[in-house]
Design a protein around this motif. Sequence first.
Motif, PDB file in Angstrom:
ATOM      1  N   ARG A  86       0.831  -1.207   0.000  1.00  0.00           N
ATOM      2  CA  ARG A  86       0.000   0.000   0.000  1.00  0.00           C
ATOM      3  C   ARG A  86       0.863   1.254   0.000  1.00  0.00           C
ATOM      4  NH1 ARG A  86      -5.280  -0.800   0.698  1.00  0.00           N
ATOM      5  NH2 ARG A  86      -5.997  -2.816   1.519  1.00  0.00           N
ATOM      6  N   GLY A  87       1.945   1.209   0.758  1.00  0.00           N
ATOM      7  CA  GLY A  87       2.838   2.353   0.817  1.00  0.00           C
ATOM      8  C   GLY A  87       3.529   2.621  -0.509  1.00  0.00           C
ATOM      9  N   ALA A  88       3.907   1.544  -1.207  1.00  0.00           N
ATOM     10  CA  ALA A  88       4.556   1.689  -2.515  1.00  0.00           C
ATOM     11  C   ALA A  88       3.603   2.348  -3.506  1.00  0.00           C
ATOM     12  CB  ALA A  88       5.006   0.326  -3.028  1.00  0.00           C
ATOM     13  N   VAL A  89       2.349   1.933  -3.489  1.00  0.00           N
ATOM     14  CA  VAL A  89       1.362   2.530  -4.390  1.00  0.00           C
ATOM     15  C   VAL A  89       1.099   3.985  -3.995  1.00  0.00           C
ATOM     16  CG1 VAL A  89      -1.015   2.410  -5.234  1.00  0.00           C
ATOM     17  CG2 VAL A  89       0.320   0.307  -4.967  1.00  0.00           C
ATOM     18  N   ALA A  90       1.070   4.250  -2.687  1.00  0.00           N
ATOM     19  CA  ALA A  90       0.880   5.631  -2.225  1.00  0.00           C
ATOM     20  C   ALA A  90       2.032   6.516  -2.702  1.00  0.00           C
ATOM     21  CB  ALA A  90       0.777   5.659  -0.701  1.00  0.00           C
ATOM     22  N   PHE A  91       3.240   5.980  -2.672  1.00  0.00           N
ATOM     23  CA  PHE A  91       4.410   6.713  -3.167  1.00  0.00           C
ATOM     24  C   PHE A  91       4.277   6.999  -4.655  1.00  0.00           C
ATOM     25  CE2 PHE A  91       8.753   6.059  -5.078  1.00  0.00           C
ATOM     26  CZ  PHE A  91       9.218   7.339  -4.814  1.00  0.00           C
ATOM     27  N   TRP A  92       3.854   6.002  -5.426  1.00  0.00           N
ATOM     28  CA  TRP A  92       3.661   6.207  -6.861  1.00  0.00           C
ATOM     29  C   TRP A  92       2.577   7.243  -7.122  1.00  0.00           C
ATOM     30  CZ3 TRP A  92      -0.689   4.962  -9.960  1.00  0.00           C
ATOM     31  CH2 TRP A  92      -0.491   5.110 -11.348  1.00  0.00           C
ATOM     32  N   ARG A  93       1.473   7.179  -6.394  1.00  0.00           N
ATOM     33  CA  ARG A  93       0.404   8.172  -6.567  1.00  0.00           C
ATOM     34  C   ARG A  93       0.936   9.588  -6.294  1.00  0.00           C
ATOM     35  NH1 ARG A  93      -5.163   6.592  -6.284  1.00  0.00           N
ATOM     36  NH2 ARG A  93      -5.492   4.356  -5.961  1.00  0.00           N
ATOM     37  N   TYR A  94       1.755   9.714  -5.270  1.00  0.00           N
ATOM     38  CA  TYR A  94       2.340  11.022  -4.948  1.00  0.00           C
ATOM     39  C   TYR A  94       3.209  11.501  -6.108  1.00  0.00           C
ATOM     40  CZ  TYR A  94       4.995  14.581  -2.426  1.00  0.00           C
ATOM     41  OH  TYR A  94       5.564  15.762  -2.032  1.00  0.00           O
TER      42      TYR A  94
END
Length: 397
Positions: A295-303
């Motif tokens: 989830r954190g990796a996807v959140a980083f990509w979204r950012y």
Amino acid sequence: MRVFWLGLFVGGAFAQRPVDIVFWHTLDPPGREVLERVVADFNRSQRDYRVVAQYVGDLREGGVKLISALRAGNAPQLYYGEVSFVGRAVQENLALPLDEYLGGLPADFYASLMETGRFRGRTYALPVELHLPVLFYNADQLAARRLAPPETWEALARVAQQLTTRSARGFVVVSDVYSFSTVVMARGGQLVREGRPNFTDPKVVESLEYLQGLVRGGAAVSRNIAEAQFAMVDFVRTRVFMGIAPITLWPVLESRTPIPFRLGVAPVPQSPGGRLPLAGGNLMVLRGASEAQARGAVAFWRYWMEPAILADWVRTTYALPLRRAVEPLLGDFYRQDPRRRVVLAGLEQAQTWTQDPEMTLWYAPLEEALERVLKGNAAPRLALEEAQRKALALERR
């Protein structure tokens, strides 16, 4: 009671500790500098996750290190890999599917670009730095000879010959798989068909014969994969006057290297039915990552994909804009230098250069064949037939 409150304090402190996500990447400057800034800003913007970025060399060096880390059980949770690696990562059960974490994704992402991270209908990678090839040329040399940038392969051969002098060649041929695939695809062929090596297809053979003809005729110099970095040096030092390379090489040429001539940028010549190879890097969450890390990796990509951040990334790397929302922010970037729009015009002819899981195994025999033909003057058809036999033998193991 004091123990109780101390327990709450310590428990609360641990609850606030962010989830670490080790991120291995292969980005060189100037992209690396932007990435480091994005990572730092993301880490400051929230308290749930902390991305720990590490540079692990170029794409091939990074791949070797990743294999070693996987065997040793200390692989990162997030990896920046080339789009051709996605299929292999899925086949080897290395990449996690990410669709369940992508809910609410803005609708303005270009579907064709997002497809580079999908395999068999599921998302296993998130694109960040996608690019297409262009023809770089020495604009001063072409102008001095009153030559126009070549629009066909026949014209490219003719212009290369006219540019050639006793001390310089008109064109540089780099014999790595992607560069060769660029020529093959733009001439209407493909290296893989229905999951099998397609090296002996007439269009593939003709493409290699074309390149060998340029080298044999003295209009081009050949550089193998180990010498690829010297191809840029040849161009900058005016030892060659034209070459095909990803658009992302442009900021390296202009910002990091003193060029003693005007840089020309033109579309890669295309034959009827030709396509342009879409390549580049994406983010993969590797098997072994926890749900929180995924989830954190996807959140980083979204950012990273926020319009203002993405616009800064495109201006720096010349990568393709992945979202329509970023284009208004890039208006001046394209207006200031219309040459930058060249790659956008090629999007309609773009196709992911390969997503076949076996292709990464076939690099070595194909590149060996290319070097034998372009450096050793071997017969193209015979060399490609041998490469095909070797590739099929590797497939059967």
